[in-house]
Scaffold this motif. Structure first.
Motif, PDB file in Angstrom:
ATOM      1  N   ASP A 170       8.984  -2.169  13.055  1.00  0.00           N
ATOM      2  CA  ASP A 170       8.731  -2.669  14.136  1.00  0.00           C
ATOM      3  C   ASP A 170       7.146  -2.667  14.601  1.00  0.00           C
ATOM      4  OD1 ASP A 170       8.952  -4.172  16.368  1.00  0.00           O
ATOM      5  OD2 ASP A 170      10.365  -3.039  17.434  1.00  0.00           O
ATOM      6  N   TRP A 171       6.452  -3.433  13.905  1.00  0.00           N
ATOM      7  CA  TRP A 171       4.961  -3.410  13.820  1.00  0.00           C
ATOM      8  C   TRP A 171       4.393  -4.370  14.739  1.00  0.00           C
ATOM      9  CZ3 TRP A 171       2.285   0.759  11.533  1.00  0.00           C
ATOM     10  CH2 TRP A 171       3.102   1.618  10.628  1.00  0.00           C
ATOM     11  N   GLY A 172       5.113  -5.100  15.593  1.00  0.00           N
ATOM     12  CA  GLY A 172       4.532  -5.917  16.449  1.00  0.00           C
ATOM     13  C   GLY A 172       3.506  -5.881  17.365  1.00  0.00           C
ATOM     14  N   ASP A 173       3.368  -4.562  17.523  1.00  0.00           N
ATOM     15  CA  ASP A 173       2.537  -3.813  18.625  1.00  0.00           C
ATOM     16  C   ASP A 173       1.364  -3.284  17.829  1.00  0.00           C
ATOM     17  OD1 ASP A 173       4.099  -4.522  20.752  1.00  0.00           O
ATOM     18  OD2 ASP A 173       4.679  -2.511  21.073  1.00  0.00           O
ATOM     19  N   ALA A 174       1.395  -3.386  16.885  1.00  0.00           N
ATOM     20  CA  ALA A 174       0.140  -2.451  15.756  1.00  0.00           C
ATOM     21  C   ALA A 174      -1.081  -3.228  16.204  1.00  0.00           C
ATOM     22  CB  ALA A 174       0.665  -2.394  14.572  1.00  0.00           C
ATOM     23  N   SER A 175      -2.136  -2.395  15.677  1.00  0.00           N
ATOM     24  CA  SER A 175      -3.662  -2.927  15.693  1.00  0.00           C
ATOM     25  C   SER A 175      -4.465  -1.866  14.711  1.00  0.00           C
ATOM     26  CB  SER A 175      -4.209  -2.736  17.330  1.00  0.00           C
ATOM     27  OG  SER A 175      -4.184  -1.431  17.666  1.00  0.00           O
ATOM     28  N   VAL A 176      -5.426  -2.299  14.277  1.00  0.00           N
ATOM     29  CA  VAL A 176      -6.362  -1.653  13.752  1.00  0.00           C
ATOM     30  C   VAL A 176      -7.331  -0.754  14.654  1.00  0.00           C
ATOM     31  CG1 VAL A 176      -8.446  -1.388  12.139  1.00  0.00           C
ATOM     32  CG2 VAL A 176      -6.619  -2.866  11.655  1.00  0.00           C
ATOM     33  N   ILE A 196     -13.853   9.840  12.509  1.00  0.00           N
ATOM     34  CA  ILE A 196     -12.398   9.817  11.694  1.00  0.00           C
ATOM     35  C   ILE A 196     -12.128   8.256  11.582  1.00  0.00           C
ATOM     36  CG2 ILE A 196      -9.858   9.868  11.951  1.00  0.00           C
ATOM     37  CD1 ILE A 196     -10.806  12.551  13.864  1.00  0.00           C
ATOM     38  N   ALA A 197     -11.906   8.024  10.272  1.00  0.00           N
ATOM     39  CA  ALA A 197     -11.707   6.285  10.012  1.00  0.00           C
ATOM     40  C   ALA A 197     -10.529   5.796  10.812  1.00  0.00           C
ATOM     41  CB  ALA A 197     -11.631   6.369   8.365  1.00  0.00           C
ATOM     42  N   SER A 198     -10.907   4.454  11.201  1.00  0.00           N
ATOM     43  CA  SER A 198      -9.895   3.664  11.851  1.00  0.00           C
ATOM     44  C   SER A 198      -8.963   3.166  10.699  1.00  0.00           C
ATOM     45  CB  SER A 198     -10.204   2.380  12.842  1.00  0.00           C
ATOM     46  OG  SER A 198     -11.198   2.953  13.727  1.00  0.00           O
ATOM     47  N   LEU A 247       0.826  -1.303   0.045  1.00  0.00           N
ATOM     48  CA  LEU A 247      -0.036   0.103  -0.026  1.00  0.00           C
ATOM     49  C   LEU A 247       0.598   1.263  -0.046  1.00  0.00           C
ATOM     50  CD1 LEU A 247      -2.621  -0.948   2.535  1.00  0.00           C
ATOM     51  CD2 LEU A 247      -2.907  -0.871   0.229  1.00  0.00           C
ATOM     52  N   THR A 248       2.133   1.267   0.842  1.00  0.00           N
ATOM     53  CA  THR A 248       2.730   2.465   0.931  1.00  0.00           C
ATOM     54  C   THR A 248       4.190   2.002   0.888  1.00  0.00           C
ATOM     55  OG1 THR A 248       2.703   2.470   3.414  1.00  0.00           O
ATOM     56  CG2 THR A 248       0.909   3.393   2.510  1.00  0.00           C
ATOM     57  N   PRO A 249       4.711   1.771  -0.131  1.00  0.00           N
ATOM     58  CA  PRO A 249       5.988   1.241  -0.283  1.00  0.00           C
ATOM     59  C   PRO A 249       6.978   2.295   0.015  1.00  0.00           C
ATOM     60  CG  PRO A 249       5.201   1.593  -2.671  1.00  0.00           C
ATOM     61  CD  PRO A 249       4.071   1.741  -1.598  1.00  0.00           C
ATOM     62  N   ASP A 250       6.791   3.663  -0.062  1.00  0.00           N
ATOM     63  CA  ASP A 250       7.695   4.523   0.153  1.00  0.00           C
ATOM     64  C   ASP A 250       7.566   4.759   1.837  1.00  0.00           C
ATOM     65  OD1 ASP A 250       5.067   5.639  -0.062  1.00  0.00           O
ATOM     66  OD2 ASP A 250       5.861   7.729  -0.515  1.00  0.00           O
ATOM     67  N   ARG A 251       7.091   4.341   2.616  1.00  0.00           N
ATOM     68  CA  ARG A 251       6.800   4.403   3.865  1.00  0.00           C
ATOM     69  C   ARG A 251       7.405   3.337   4.812  1.00  0.00           C
ATOM     70  NH1 ARG A 251       5.928  10.055   3.349  1.00  0.00           N
ATOM     71  NH2 ARG A 251       4.200  10.085   1.862  1.00  0.00           N
ATOM     72  N   VAL A 252       7.519   2.220   4.216  1.00  0.00           N
ATOM     73  CA  VAL A 252       8.039   0.976   5.042  1.00  0.00           C
ATOM     74  C   VAL A 252       9.142   0.414   4.192  1.00  0.00           C
ATOM     75  CG1 VAL A 252       6.003   0.747   6.228  1.00  0.00           C
ATOM     76  CG2 VAL A 252       6.329  -0.578   4.035  1.00  0.00           C
ATOM     77  N   LEU A 253       9.875  -0.475   4.833  1.00  0.00           N
ATOM     78  CA  LEU A 253      10.780  -1.494   4.053  1.00  0.00           C
ATOM     79  C   LEU A 253       9.895  -2.440   3.377  1.00  0.00           C
ATOM     80  CD1 LEU A 253      13.687  -1.939   6.700  1.00  0.00           C
ATOM     81  CD2 LEU A 253      13.615  -0.091   4.963  1.00  0.00           C
ATOM     82  N   THR A 254      10.420  -2.831   2.150  1.00  0.00           N
ATOM     83  CA  THR A 254       9.773  -3.701   1.140  1.00  0.00           C
ATOM     84  C   THR A 254      10.435  -5.200   1.598  1.00  0.00           C
ATOM     85  OG1 THR A 254       9.286  -2.413  -0.579  1.00  0.00           O
ATOM     86  CG2 THR A 254       9.457  -4.714  -0.798  1.00  0.00           C
ATOM     87  N   PRO A 302      -8.700   2.315   4.038  1.00  0.00           N
ATOM     88  CA  PRO A 302      -9.780   1.634   3.363  1.00  0.00           C
ATOM     89  C   PRO A 302      -9.362   0.109   3.405  1.00  0.00           C
ATOM     90  CG  PRO A 302      -8.834   3.394   1.842  1.00  0.00           C
ATOM     91  CD  PRO A 302      -7.947   3.184   3.189  1.00  0.00           C
ATOM     92  N   ARG A 303      -8.275  -0.418   3.940  1.00  0.00           N
ATOM     93  CA  ARG A 303      -8.349  -1.924   3.944  1.00  0.00           C
ATOM     94  C   ARG A 303      -8.128  -2.303   5.510  1.00  0.00           C
ATOM     95  NH1 ARG A 303      -4.900  -3.027  -0.610  1.00  0.00           N
ATOM     96  NH2 ARG A 303      -4.567  -5.291   0.275  1.00  0.00           N
ATOM     97  N   ALA A 304      -8.797  -1.507   6.159  1.00  0.00           N
ATOM     98  CA  ALA A 304      -8.793  -1.846   7.684  1.00  0.00           C
ATOM     99  C   ALA A 304      -9.408  -3.084   7.931  1.00  0.00           C
ATOM    100  CB  ALA A 304      -9.707  -0.697   8.518  1.00  0.00           C
ATOM    101  N   ASP A 305     -10.643  -3.210   7.433  1.00  0.00           N
ATOM    102  CA  ASP A 305     -11.424  -4.623   7.613  1.00  0.00           C
ATOM    103  C   ASP A 305     -10.661  -5.616   7.208  1.00  0.00           C
ATOM    104  OD1 ASP A 305     -13.467  -3.146   8.788  1.00  0.00           O
ATOM    105  OD2 ASP A 305     -14.793  -3.230   6.879  1.00  0.00           O
ATOM    106  N   GLU A 306      -9.988  -5.704   6.023  1.00  0.00           N
ATOM    107  CA  GLU A 306      -9.030  -6.563   5.409  1.00  0.00           C
ATOM    108  C   GLU A 306      -7.887  -7.075   6.545  1.00  0.00           C
ATOM    109  OE1 GLU A 306      -5.880  -7.199   1.915  1.00  0.00           O
ATOM    110  OE2 GLU A 306      -7.412  -5.859   1.529  1.00  0.00           O
TER     111      GLU A 306
END
Length: 337
Positions: A230-236, A205-207, A82-89, A138-142
């Motif tokens: 380091d996205w191990g703590d992440a959530s929607v 405001i969309a989650s 979705l955002t290849p310029d914002r994270v490591l591929t 837009p991909r939150a549910d997914e």
């Protein structure tokens, strides 16, 4: 829905496991035209194992997550799409086992701030993270369907009520746990907490993805811009919940008062991405609510990370009750001028 079946209690020290993991790393690097040139350098925590792997094309990083943080592998693959310029591929991911192989990201924002502690670095880093969140909404549910934890305002009060039933994780009465008085205050707080969740949801405001541990050690600051890892703590969740950890970490690192105007400027640089669709007053209210509610999200993240039989978990056990008690300590930044 695909079920992600990571390893709740992997024996990362066993020869069998290491042989299997090393074989996977070798295979993925060979497919990428690279080979290992030396011994791996391990770092082990209860929630993950990380190897720094030297290769003929520079170091790469292998990460294995336990069951509580296994969603990180599929999440980073989705974010790279979705955002290849914002994270490591990633070079490769195995969502079922919670394995990922990433290129080296260079120096971190912490390294940069160590040389130049100007908070303007954060003012430049936060808008890019906000852009990532907007692109992912837009991909939150997914993402939830793929196994990323659901901490959206609509469900957060129920998660708090469930957490309060987990007396073992909260360590009620223990020296490093919740004292009984605070526990009873938290139980009494559930209806008011639920009302704040409803108010936050009603603001509209969309989650989206919420990193939940975005500090200067989890941001790369390379010549191609800022990348978040380091996205191990992440959530929607509500996007602005990010501010709880981010603002607090900046405050402590820079030794600022809780209501310092510099923190307000940083908050506003982050919120700017939403000003084309919401007025400033609404955004500030949402930020204050999300920061207050976020203590529960942090407690839940820690409980997942420590969902393991690894004895080393005891070193971090106080984080679950400690963050939950922060629900009474969270204070908003000064009002927007």
């Amino acid at each position: 829905m695909e079920t992600i079946a990571g390893e709740r209690a992997p024996d990362w020290s066993s020869e069998q496991w290491q042989t299997r993991a090393r074989g996977w790393v070798d295979e993925q690097l060979a497919a990428a035209g690279r080979r290992i040139t030396g011994a791996v350098e391990p770092r082990v925590r209860p929630w993950s194992l990380v190897w720094r792997v030297p290769t003929d094309g520079g170091p790469v990083w292998f990460k294995a997550n336990n069951q509580g943080t296994v969603h990180e592998a599929v999440l980073i693959a989705t974010l790279a799409e979705l955002t290849p310029d914002r994270v490591l591929t990633p070079i490769a991911v195995d969502p079922q086992r919670g394995w990922s192989l990433l290129p080296d990201g260079g120096e971190s924002l912490r390294d940069v701030l160590g040389r130049d502690p100007d908070l303007a670095h954060w003012e430049r880093a936060l808008p890019g993270y906000a852009a990532l969140q907007l692109a992912t909404a837009p991909r939150a549910d997914e993402l939830v369907a793929l196994g990323v934890p659901d901490h959206r305002p609509e469900v957060l009060a129920g998660l708090l009520a469930d957490l309060l039933e987990d007396r073992e994780s909260l360590r009620i009465g223990a020296e490093d746990g919740l004292d009984p008085e605070t526990y009873e205050r938290l139980r009494a707080e559930v209806p008011a907490y639920a009302e704040r969740c409803r108010r936050l949801a009603d603001l509209g405001i969309a989650s989206t993805i919420q990193h939940d541990d975005l500090h200067d050690g989890n941001v790369f600051a390379g010549p191609d811009g800022y990348r978040y890892f380091d996205w191990g703590d992440a959530s929607v969740a509500h996007p602005f919940g990010t501010l709880l950890v981010t603002v607090r970490s900046i405050r402590y690192a820079a030794e600022l008062a809780a209501d310092d105007a510099a923190l307000v400027r940083l908050r506003d640089s982050y919120l700017e991405a939403w000003t084309d669709r919401y007025d400033r007053r609404t955004l500030v209210e949402a930020a204050d609510l999300a920061m207050n509610l976020g203590a529960v999200s942090r407690s839940l993240s820690w409980r997942r990370a420590l969902d393991t039989v690894d004895p080393a978990r005891a070193e971090y056990a106080e984080a679950v009750p400690g963050w939950l008690a922060e629900l009474f300590a969270a204070a908003p930044l000064q009002p927007d001028s």
